[in-house]
Scaffold this active site. Structure first.
Site, short mmCIF file in Angstrom:
data_model
loop_
_atom_site.label_atom_id
_atom_site.label_comp_id
_atom_site.label_asym_id
_atom_site.label_seq_id
_atom_site.Cartn_x
_atom_site.Cartn_y
_atom_site.Cartn_z
N ASN A 8 13.49 8.97 51.37
CA ASN A 8 13.67 7.54 51.55
C ASN A 8 13.95 7.39 53.05
OD1 ASN A 8 14.14 4.93 51.26
ND2 ASN A 8 15.95 5.24 49.93
N LYS A 10 14.67 4.49 54.17
CA LYS A 10 15.43 3.40 54.21
C LYS A 10 15.01 2.33 55.32
CE LYS A 10 19.32 5.63 51.99
NZ LYS A 10 20.34 5.67 51.44
N HIS A 92 16.77 1.01 43.59
CA HIS A 92 17.90 1.54 44.50
C HIS A 92 19.02 0.98 44.51
CE1 HIS A 92 19.63 3.65 47.83
NE2 HIS A 92 18.51 4.55 47.72
N GLU A 94 21.23 0.43 46.82
CA GLU A 94 21.31 -0.60 47.85
C GLU A 94 20.61 -1.89 47.53
OE1 GLU A 94 19.82 2.21 50.75
OE2 GLU A 94 21.80 3.57 50.70
N GLU A 158 21.30 8.99 40.60
CA GLU A 158 21.95 8.73 42.06
C GLU A 158 23.28 8.33 41.79
OE1 GLU A 158 18.95 8.70 45.33
OE2 GLU A 158 18.96 6.77 44.87
N GLY A 164 24.91 8.73 50.70
CA GLY A 164 25.30 8.53 52.15
C GLY A 164 26.61 8.64 52.28
N SER A 194 23.10 12.32 48.93
CA SER A 194 23.83 13.32 49.86
C SER A 194 23.19 14.72 49.79
CB SER A 194 25.27 13.34 49.81
OG SER A 194 25.91 12.44 50.24
N GLY A 215 18.07 10.53 51.09
CA GLY A 215 18.20 9.78 52.17
C GLY A 215 18.17 10.37 53.64
N GLY A 216 19.50 10.33 54.06
CA GLY A 216 19.59 10.68 55.43
C GLY A 216 18.98 12.04 55.83
#
Ligand code: PEP
Length: 233
Positions: A8, A10, A92, A94, A158, A164, A194, A215-216
């Site tokens: 993802n 983002k 999600h 967010e 999650e 994150g 993470s 993600g990251g």
């Protein structure tokens, strides 16, 4: 059973770096039994579809709950399907947190995605507060029940406090929670929060983990490739 590695991006890599990452991803050797899904920003979807196919699948980060019409700024499930998407992230944290997305809206989003022949990846997870109060499992189970899911879908567990932050849920907790979710809902369950090249092998080796939502670390070709390679064959 297949293991899913979902990246993802983002709201990142909307420029030339995104295109070069897509080109790198397209050269990766993907072993049978591993399903890699890339979710870039919406403006890159068409380009991503041409670059990634046929080896890697494309996903969208969000979808409108409406089929079409006067909904400024929204993207319909039909448009995502036409752009080559096979998967769509729904709920999600967010989106829930910054856009106030609640159950009724998310149910509609799931319906839109499924009725256009795509698979929703339904994200759930507790805050630290919720974990302390009633425990993660009752909260997450209630979150999923509220969506009254049916048909084909994937779940992504999650924990919000792990997204994150560099913190991950303990391996025992992931296994315990996800094994209950798998049994209760009969759907594949991914873990997210993470995940990186270092912790992915242990997480992916858990029997109740059908994949990871990253993600990251999905923004870094080296880290993402290592995560893909660490998937048990
Ligand atoms: C996510 O965006 O779903 C996520 C898990 O992010 P990160 O891997 O950066 O924690």
């Amino acid at each position: 059973m297949e293991k899913y590695i979902v990246g993802n991006w983002k709201m990142n890599l909307g420029d030339g770096r995104g295109l070069s990452l897509l080109k790198h991803l397209a050269t990766l050797k993907i072993f049978p039994g591993v399903r890699v899904v890339v979710c870039p920003p919406a403006l890159l979807l068409r380009e991503a579809h041409h670059t990634l196919s046929p080896g890697l699948a494309l996903g969208a980060q969000d979808v409108s709950a409406h089929p079409g019409g006067a909904f400024t700024g929204e993207i319909s499930a039909a448009m995502l399907k036409a752009a080559g998407c096979q998967y769509v992230l729904v709920g999600h944290s967010e989106r829930r947190l910054y856009h106030g997305e609640g159950e009724a809206l998310l149910r509609e989003k799931v319906r839109q995605v499924q009725s256009h022949g795509m698979t929703p990846i339904v994200c759930v997870g507790e805050t630290l507060e919720e974990k302390k109060q009633g425990g993660a499992l009752p909260f997450v189970t209630a979150q999923i029940r509220a969506l009254a899911l049916s048909g084909s879908y994937l779940l992504a567990y999650e924990p919000r406090w792990a997204i994150g932050t560099g913190l991950t849920a303990g391996l025992h907790d992931i296994q315990d929670i996800q094994s209950v979710l798998k049994e209760q809902f009969g759907a594949p369950v991914l873990y997210g929060g993470s995940v990186n090249a270092e912790n992915a092998p242990d997480i992916l080796a858990l029997p109740a983990v059908d994949g990871v939502l990253v993600g990251g670390a999905s923004l870094d070709i080296e880290a993402f490739s290592k995560i893909i390679e660490s998937t048990p064959k």
